[in-house]
Design a protein around this motif. Structure first.
Motif, PDB file in Angstrom:
ATOM      1  N   GLU A  69      10.200 -16.957  47.369  1.00  0.00           N
ATOM      2  CA  GLU A  69      10.633 -17.240  48.697  1.00  0.00           C
ATOM      3  C   GLU A  69      10.403 -18.729  49.063  1.00  0.00           C
ATOM      4  O   GLU A  69      11.197 -19.354  49.750  1.00  0.00           O
ATOM      5  CB  GLU A  69       9.712 -16.369  49.591  1.00  0.00           C
ATOM      6  CG  GLU A  69      10.414 -14.820  49.499  1.00  0.00           C
ATOM      7  CD  GLU A  69       9.394 -13.927  50.064  1.00  0.00           C
ATOM      8  OE1 GLU A  69       9.631 -12.635  49.904  1.00  0.00           O
ATOM      9  OE2 GLU A  69       8.467 -14.408  50.735  1.00  0.00           O
ATOM     10  N   ASN A  70       9.419 -19.155  48.857  1.00  0.00           N
ATOM     11  CA  ASN A  70       8.886 -20.592  49.219  1.00  0.00           C
ATOM     12  C   ASN A  70       9.726 -21.496  48.274  1.00  0.00           C
ATOM     13  O   ASN A  70      10.192 -22.751  48.877  1.00  0.00           O
ATOM     14  CB  ASN A  70       7.299 -20.766  49.115  1.00  0.00           C
ATOM     15  CG  ASN A  70       6.626 -20.105  50.177  1.00  0.00           C
ATOM     16  OD1 ASN A  70       7.398 -19.591  51.172  1.00  0.00           O
ATOM     17  ND2 ASN A  70       5.452 -20.035  49.940  1.00  0.00           N
ATOM     18  N   ALA A  71      10.061 -21.317  47.017  1.00  0.00           N
ATOM     19  CA  ALA A  71      11.023 -22.278  46.131  1.00  0.00           C
ATOM     20  C   ALA A  71      12.248 -21.996  46.903  1.00  0.00           C
ATOM     21  O   ALA A  71      12.998 -22.965  46.833  1.00  0.00           O
ATOM     22  CB  ALA A  71      10.874 -21.624  44.892  1.00  0.00           C
ATOM     23  N   ALA A  72      12.875 -20.944  47.378  1.00  0.00           N
ATOM     24  CA  ALA A  72      14.154 -20.990  48.080  1.00  0.00           C
ATOM     25  C   ALA A  72      14.212 -21.829  49.503  1.00  0.00           C
ATOM     26  O   ALA A  72      15.101 -22.514  49.633  1.00  0.00           O
ATOM     27  CB  ALA A  72      14.543 -19.379  48.233  1.00  0.00           C
ATOM     28  N   LYS A  74      16.752 -13.409  53.499  1.00  0.00           N
ATOM     29  CA  LYS A  74      16.980 -14.525  54.546  1.00  0.00           C
ATOM     30  C   LYS A  74      16.854 -15.700  54.087  1.00  0.00           C
ATOM     31  O   LYS A  74      17.738 -16.657  54.368  1.00  0.00           O
ATOM     32  CB  LYS A  74      16.167 -14.348  55.632  1.00  0.00           C
ATOM     33  CG  LYS A  74      16.385 -12.948  56.542  1.00  0.00           C
ATOM     34  CD  LYS A  74      15.413 -12.886  57.844  1.00  0.00           C
ATOM     35  CE  LYS A  74      15.792 -11.710  58.383  1.00  0.00           C
ATOM     36  NZ  LYS A  74      14.795 -11.628  59.680  1.00  0.00           N
ATOM     37  N   ASP A  75      15.809 -16.122  53.337  1.00  0.00           N
ATOM     38  CA  ASP A  75      15.625 -17.439  52.493  1.00  0.00           C
ATOM     39  C   ASP A  75      16.635 -17.704  51.485  1.00  0.00           C
ATOM     40  O   ASP A  75      17.299 -18.850  51.584  1.00  0.00           O
ATOM     41  CB  ASP A  75      14.318 -17.654  51.788  1.00  0.00           C
ATOM     42  CG  ASP A  75      13.007 -17.455  52.579  1.00  0.00           C
ATOM     43  OD1 ASP A  75      13.224 -17.847  54.005  1.00  0.00           O
ATOM     44  OD2 ASP A  75      12.069 -17.102  52.456  1.00  0.00           O
ATOM     45  N   ALA A  76      17.233 -16.794  50.918  1.00  0.00           N
ATOM     46  CA  ALA A  76      18.163 -17.059  49.925  1.00  0.00           C
ATOM     47  C   ALA A  76      19.459 -17.360  50.454  1.00  0.00           C
ATOM     48  O   ALA A  76      20.262 -18.093  49.919  1.00  0.00           O
ATOM     49  CB  ALA A  76      18.275 -15.732  48.856  1.00  0.00           C
ATOM     50  N   SER A  77      19.837 -16.226  51.674  1.00  0.00           N
ATOM     51  CA  SER A  77      21.224 -16.841  52.298  1.00  0.00           C
ATOM     52  C   SER A  77      21.112 -18.084  52.821  1.00  0.00           C
ATOM     53  O   SER A  77      22.392 -18.663  52.962  1.00  0.00           O
ATOM     54  CB  SER A  77      21.167 -15.894  53.288  1.00  0.00           C
ATOM     55  OG  SER A  77      20.323 -15.578  54.416  1.00  0.00           O
TER      56      SER A  77
END
Length: 271
Positions: free
Chosen positions: A80-83, A121-124
């Motif tokens: 998630e944080n990488a995204a 959400k992070d990916a989108s």
């Protein structure tokens, strides 16, 4: 951990930490076999990237490939944080190409499909930013993005209808995305959004359908068969002037199609 917390809680320290030489060691720690160290390192990079002045330095110091690797191999928090970090770096235009060519797009699509709600959400959000570049749109379609986008838009309980629709609105400027959207059953979902979605969701659905219909009679016919005209007429009575113009343009396209079909049937009967 100390750098992670300082960069999170003390915005004024973010540039100082970067100038003190922390970025390269943090990048190296993202490849550590220690999962907690990985998480602290990637989260520190994310927090430092919140300072605009640090984005270029982070990218030029070699952060993109380790961030992409964490999208594949990291813990859920690291992914998630990488995204999020890739999203921040993608706000520099030239980084969008580099991130796309580093293999991030399929991994972000996988996070969109299989991650938790925060991961989705992070990916989108990252995909929305990256897919302003044409070659990344193609990569996203080839990675199978349309299936999770349509599924998330169809699920009003996902809390992802808006985000998915915005990603889709960026993608459908390329023909491959329009074809994939139709194949994944996107047209009925978009028409349903116009019927029952929020005002914002309805307006973005119209934008997408208009792009689909403008140059393709077959797709236009599909939209008409889904019964789009009545909810579009209802929508034309509300919304911003710009939104109403798009609604009216789409209604006119569908009415022209219906008139054309009626004329063709009359001609066939006469013959």
């Amino acid at each position: 951990m100390e750098i992670r917390l300082l960069a999170k809680n003390k915005p004024e320290y973010r540039l100082k930490i970067a100038k003190a030489g922390a970025i390269k060691p943090l990048i190296s720690h993202m490849s550590s076999p220690d999962l907690q160290l990985q998480e602290n390192a990637v989260t520190s990079i994310l927090n430092l990237s919140l300072c605009d002045e640090n984005k270029e330095l982070i990218a030029s110091s070699g952060a993109i490939k380790p961030l992409v690797r964490l999208l594949e191999t990291g813990t859920s928090t690291a992914k998630e944080n990488a995204a999020c970090a890739l999203l921040r770096l993608s706000q520099i235009e030239k980084n969008k190409i580099a991130i796309g060519r580093s293999g991030a797009i399929p991994l972000l699509v996988n996070l969109l499909e299989n991650g938790g709600i925060r991961g989705k959400k992070d990916a989108s959000t990252a995909l929305y930013s990256l897919c302003s570049v044409k070659e990344n749109k193609i990569r996203a379609v080839q990675a199978g993005i349309m299936k999770p986008l349509v599924e998330l838009m169809a699920d009003s309980g996902s809390n992802m209808v808006d985000k998915s629709a915005y990603v889709l609105s960026v993608l459908v400027s390329v023909a491959e995305a329009r074809t994939s959207l139709v194949e994944e059953g996107g047209i009925p979902v978009l028409v349903e959004i116009i019927e029952v979605g929020s005002q914002k969701q309805k307006e973005i659905a119209v934008v997408i359908l208009l792009q689909i219909c403008e140059d393709n009679l077959s797709y236009c016919n599909m939209v008409a068969r889904e019964g789009a005209i009545p909810p579009l007429i209802a929508l034309s009575q509300s919304g911003t002037n710009r939104a109403r113009q798009k609604v009216e343009t789409l209604i006119e396209l569908l009415r022209q199609l219906r008139s054309g079909n009626a004329a063709a049937r009359t001609s066939q009967v006469s013959a």
